[in-house]
Motif scaffolding. Structure first.
Motif: not given
Length: 194
Positions: A138, A142, A156-157, A160-161, A163, A165, A178-179
């Motif tokens: 992660n 970043k 930020a978007k 979000d895709l 990262k 968890t 991830n996404e």
């Protein structure tokens, strides 16, 4: 080879028609360390360019981006289009991560894909093994999201895709990805099906 609509940002055409006579597919890895091999365009023509594609990623992309693309735009705009196929090389541990960032940019801002790719190749060494070995996945994401921000993509978007968890999925699965995991799987599948 056909290009899935979700990856349309990987295509670069300069003419008014999306149906160019020639399509050159570039299979490039953002962190290929041999990418600094020289690509001479002193006597450039379409045939020598195709032969030169056996060279490596970074230097080739930079030469294409700064010298060849402008020439094609000026002289061959309706005849040639390029497709940048992301080529993950698993022997470079960060290769998947940087290509996931490319997939995030494709999803959010397809028109910014080549600009992001240029920025990533410019900062390529920052993502080589020795420069990511002591940071978490992660943390690398970043930095990649921040780099995408310099190409005009919402940082930020992108994050979000990207990262991952630290919680299991609702069904208990621990490899949640991830996404953009499924997008990357499709890119690998397309490459393997060639």
């Amino acid at each position: 080879m056909a290009l899935a609509p979700k990856f349309a940002g990987q295509a670069l055409s300069f003419g008014s028609s999306p149906h160019a006579t020639h399509t050159l597919e570039l299979y490039l890895d953002y962190v290929c360390p041999v990418s600094k091999a020289q690509l001479s365009i002193a006597t450039w023509n379409l045939t020598s360019l195709i032969r030169s594609f056996r060279q490596f990623s970074g230097k080739m992309f930079n030469t294409l981006h700064t010298s060849v693309f402008p020439l094609v735009k000026e002289k061959y705009s309706a005849k040639v289009r390029f497709i940048l196929r992301q080529q993950i090389q698993p022997w470079h541990p960060s290769s998947t991560l940087v290509h996931e960032a490319g997939a995030a940019v494709l999803r959010l801002s397809p028109a910014k894909f080549f600009e992001f790719s240029a920025a990533l190749f410019e900062h390529q060494k920052e993502y080589f093994d020795l420069n990511v070995v002591n940071e978490s996945r992660n943390e690398t994401y970043k930095r990649l999201a921040k780099l995408a921000g310099t190409a005009g993509v919402d940082e930020a978007k992108v994050m979000d895709l990207l990262k991952v968890t630290d919680k299991p999925a609702e069904d208990g699965l621990l490899n949640v990805g991830n996404e953009v995991t499924n997008d990357v799987k499709l890119m690998v599948k397309v490459r393997n099906d060639r």
